[in-house]
Structure formats: structure tokens, C-alpha cells
Design a protein around this motif. Structure first.
Motif, PDB file in Angstrom:
ATOM      1  N   ALA A 159       0.828  -1.205   0.000  1.00 56.90           N
ATOM      2  CA  ALA A 159       0.000   0.000   0.000  1.00 56.90           C
ATOM      3  C   ALA A 159       0.862   1.254   0.000  1.00 56.90           C
ATOM      4  CB  ALA A 159      -0.935  -0.005   1.208  1.00 56.90           C
ATOM      5  N   VAL A 160       1.930   1.251   0.781  1.00 58.18           N
ATOM      6  CA  VAL A 160       2.826   2.407   0.822  1.00 58.18           C
ATOM      7  C   VAL A 160       3.571   2.549  -0.510  1.00 58.18           C
ATOM      8  CG1 VAL A 160       4.892   3.377   1.910  1.00 58.18           C
ATOM      9  CG2 VAL A 160       3.094   2.386   3.328  1.00 58.18           C
ATOM     10  N   ALA A 161       4.021   1.432  -1.050  1.00 54.37           N
ATOM     11  CA  ALA A 161       4.740   1.478  -2.320  1.00 54.37           C
ATOM     12  C   ALA A 161       3.851   1.995  -3.445  1.00 54.37           C
ATOM     13  CB  ALA A 161       5.268   0.090  -2.673  1.00 54.37           C
ATOM     14  N   LEU A 162       2.564   1.638  -3.390  1.00 53.69           N
ATOM     15  CA  LEU A 162       1.613   2.064  -4.415  1.00 53.69           C
ATOM     16  C   LEU A 162       0.962   3.396  -4.093  1.00 53.69           C
ATOM     17  CD1 LEU A 162      -0.157  -1.370  -5.023  1.00 53.69           C
ATOM     18  CD2 LEU A 162       1.444  -0.230  -6.566  1.00 53.69           C
ATOM     19  N   GLN A 163       1.318   3.971  -2.914  1.00 54.82           N
ATOM     20  CA  GLN A 163       0.691   5.217  -2.462  1.00 54.82           C
ATOM     21  C   GLN A 163      -0.829   5.073  -2.422  1.00 54.82           C
ATOM     22  OE1 GLN A 163       2.792   8.487  -1.705  1.00 54.82           O
ATOM     23  NE2 GLN A 163       3.574   6.499  -1.092  1.00 54.82           N
ATOM     24  N   ASP A 164      -1.284   3.903  -1.942  1.00 50.83           N
ATOM     25  CA  ASP A 164      -2.707   3.571  -1.904  1.00 50.83           C
ATOM     26  C   ASP A 164      -3.319   4.065  -0.596  1.00 50.83           C
ATOM     27  OD1 ASP A 164      -5.218   2.530  -2.101  1.00 50.83           O
ATOM     28  OD2 ASP A 164      -4.598   0.480  -2.549  1.00 50.83           O
ATOM     29  N   LYS A 165      -3.661   5.350  -0.574  1.00 53.09           N
ATOM     30  CA  LYS A 165      -4.234   5.926   0.643  1.00 53.09           C
ATOM     31  C   LYS A 165      -5.617   5.368   0.950  1.00 53.09           C
ATOM     32  CE  LYS A 165      -5.897  10.100  -1.754  1.00 53.09           C
ATOM     33  NZ  LYS A 165      -5.427   9.684  -3.096  1.00 53.09           N
ATOM     34  N   ALA A 166      -6.339   4.918  -0.082  1.00 54.50           N
ATOM     35  CA  ALA A 166      -7.671   4.350   0.140  1.00 54.50           C
ATOM     36  C   ALA A 166      -7.595   3.086   0.984  1.00 54.50           C
ATOM     37  CB  ALA A 166      -8.339   4.056  -1.205  1.00 54.50           C
ATOM     38  N   MET A 167      -6.573   2.281   0.742  1.00 51.54           N
ATOM     39  CA  MET A 167      -6.411   1.053   1.525  1.00 51.54           C
ATOM     40  C   MET A 167      -6.116   1.374   2.985  1.00 51.54           C
ATOM     41  SD  MET A 167      -6.444  -2.285   1.323  1.00 51.54           S
ATOM     42  CE  MET A 167      -6.147  -2.736  -0.391  1.00 51.54           C
ATOM     43  N   ILE A 168      -5.213   2.325   3.219  1.00 47.67           N
ATOM     44  CA  ILE A 168      -4.888   2.737   4.584  1.00 47.67           C
ATOM     45  C   ILE A 168      -6.122   3.333   5.260  1.00 47.67           C
ATOM     46  CG2 ILE A 168      -3.407   4.202   6.020  1.00 47.67           C
ATOM     47  CD1 ILE A 168      -1.794   2.131   4.591  1.00 47.67           C
ATOM     48  N   GLY A 169      -6.906   4.069   4.485  1.00 44.21           N
ATOM     49  CA  GLY A 169      -8.076   4.756   5.025  1.00 44.21           C
ATOM     50  C   GLY A 169      -9.196   3.839   5.471  1.00 44.21           C
ATOM     51  N   ARG A 170      -9.092   2.546   5.204  1.00 44.10           N
ATOM     52  CA  ARG A 170     -10.111   1.596   5.654  1.00 44.10           C
ATOM     53  C   ARG A 170     -10.021   1.342   7.157  1.00 44.10           C
ATOM     54  NH1 ARG A 170      -8.443  -3.338   2.578  1.00 44.10           N
ATOM     55  NH2 ARG A 170      -9.849  -4.320   4.067  1.00 44.10           N
ATOM     56  N   ALA A 171      -8.894   1.676   7.756  1.00 46.21           N
ATOM     57  CA  ALA A 171      -8.706   1.407   9.186  1.00 46.21           C
ATOM     58  C   ALA A 171      -9.524   2.373  10.031  1.00 46.21           C
ATOM     59  CB  ALA A 171      -7.220   1.526   9.545  1.00 46.21           C
ATOM     60  N   ASN A 172     -10.041   1.882  11.134  1.00 45.45           N
ATOM     61  CA  ASN A 172     -10.795   2.725  12.061  1.00 45.45           C
ATOM     62  C   ASN A 172      -9.900   3.844  12.594  1.00 45.45           C
ATOM     63  OD1 ASN A 172     -13.170   1.235  11.879  1.00 45.45           O
ATOM     64  ND2 ASN A 172     -12.598  -0.133  13.553  1.00 45.45           N
TER      65      ASN A 172
END
Length: 205
Positions: free
Chosen positions: A101-114
Motif C-alpha cells: 500500500a505504501v509502495a503504491l501510495q494507496d491511501k484508500a487502503m490505509i483509510g479503511r482502518a478505524n
């Protein structure tokens, strides 16, 4: 300083576990992924420990692997990410998925966390870019995608396509590898919808 605990699982709470080490029970706070992976009450367990000391408390945080512990320490270097938020992120993502997620700069994936809003998710992927722990290996699919992109950083359409495929049930490695194959043929400027459609075709072939 405590580095690792070996003992018997005494009991579970919502966000912690008691580990009985020779009659002394240690309360250890863990991500939900780690808690679910622990043995049943009365069985032996091993958890890697990070101790956080404040003026008003001392808490032990437990992890199922050195990689998870390394990511916890790295996440807490980001402004706005405390121990609770770091565990929340680790509850929904494995170290490998987080690396991807960090390598892909996938903020949407990180944003799934409470407890992680869009701004904090963006800060996490931005500040941690290039800081993946050596033991937090990136999966082969993501490495292939980075090679296809050239600089290893995904634009929003690519990251959104990978995120969409993982939301459909494919692993991060499968989704990244499929999108990498599409980019090799179509280029990384293709629209998100096209990347998803062709990625699904690659996954079904």
C-alpha cells in the motif's frame, strides 16, 4: 526491556491478551489480526513486545512477527498516528499488504482502518514512502508493478485499479501482478475502469 514473551494464554479482552509467564500475567495490547492468530486459552504463545512508557502508564504491545513490530514502530513516527491507530491499521493489513500500500501510495487502503481519515491516510503513505522495513517485504506482484511503472510510484488510476481488484477479493499480490501485465501492454495512462476490466481479464485467464 522486554523483547519477547513466551507463556500460556490466560485470557482475552477486546484489544488485549493476558500471557502467563511462570505465574506472572502480562497484559499485552495487540492488533485484531494478532489476537485472532493466537492459540486458545491454556495453550503456549509467543509474542514480540514493544514497551511504551509514559508519565502515567506503561503498556506492552504484542506482535506475531518482527515485521509487524517494525511496522508498528514506523507507523507511530507519522504525526497523528499513535499506538491505537497503528494497531488499527495493522488489524486490517498484513505487513506485506501494508508495504504494498505504501509502495503504491494507496491511501484508500490505509483509510479503511478505524480512526484513519483521508488526510491521515495521505500523510501515512507520503511520509513512509521509501521507508519500508527490510523485513516488511513487498510482494512479487507489487515489485512487478513498480518495474512496469518505472519509478515505483503508482498514479491514482493505477492505485485505484489495484484497490478495486483487492476489494473484489483478490490478494494484493494477484491484483498488482495483473495490473502490471495490463500496464506493460496499455501503458500507465489508461483509465481506471479500463485497468480494472483488463485486470479482471488477466486474473481469469
Amino acid at each position: 526491556m522486554i523483547g519477547k514473551l513466551k507463556g500460556l494464554v490466560d485470557s482475552f479482552a477486546e484489544d488485549s491478551v493476558l500471557i502467563d509467564c511462570g505465574g506472572v500475567c502480562y497484559e499485552v495490547f495487540c492488533s485484531s489480526r494478532t489476537l485472532q492468530a493466537l492459540p486458545r486459552v491454556g495453550e503456549g504463545a509467543v509474542v514480540f513486545i514493544e514497551t511504551i512508557v509514559r508519565e502515567d502508564f506503561i503498556k506492552l504491545y504484542g506482535f506475531g512477527s518482527e515485521a509487524e513490530k517494525s511496522w508498528f514502530n514506523l507507523l507511530t513516527t507519522v504525526q497523528g498516528v499513535g499506538a491505537r491507530v497503528a494497531l488499527s491499521i495493522l488489524s486490517i493489513m498484513s505487513p506485506s499488504e501494508l508495504s504494498s500500500a505504501v509502495a503504491l501510495q494507496d491511501k484508500a487502503m490505509i483509510g479503511r482502518a478505524n480512526g484513519v481519515g483521508p488526510k491521515l491516510a495521505l500523510r501515512v503513505v507520503t511520509e513512509l514512502k521509501g521507508k519500508v522495513p527490510a523485513i516488511g517485504a513487498i510482494d512479487a506482484g507489487t515489485l512487478g508493478l513498480q518495474a512496469a511503472l518505472g519509478d515505483g510510484i503508482a498514479s491514482s488510476n493505477v492505485a485505484d485499479a489495484v484497490s478495486a481488484l483487492t476489494n473484489l477479493g483478490y490478494s494484493s499480490a494477484q491484483a498488482s501482478a495483473a495490473v502490471a501485465r495490463v500496464i506493460a501492454k496499455e501503458g500507465d495512462e489508461a483509465a481506471t475502469e479500463k485497468l480494472i476490466r483488463l485486470g479482471l481479464r488477466e486474473l481469469s485467464s
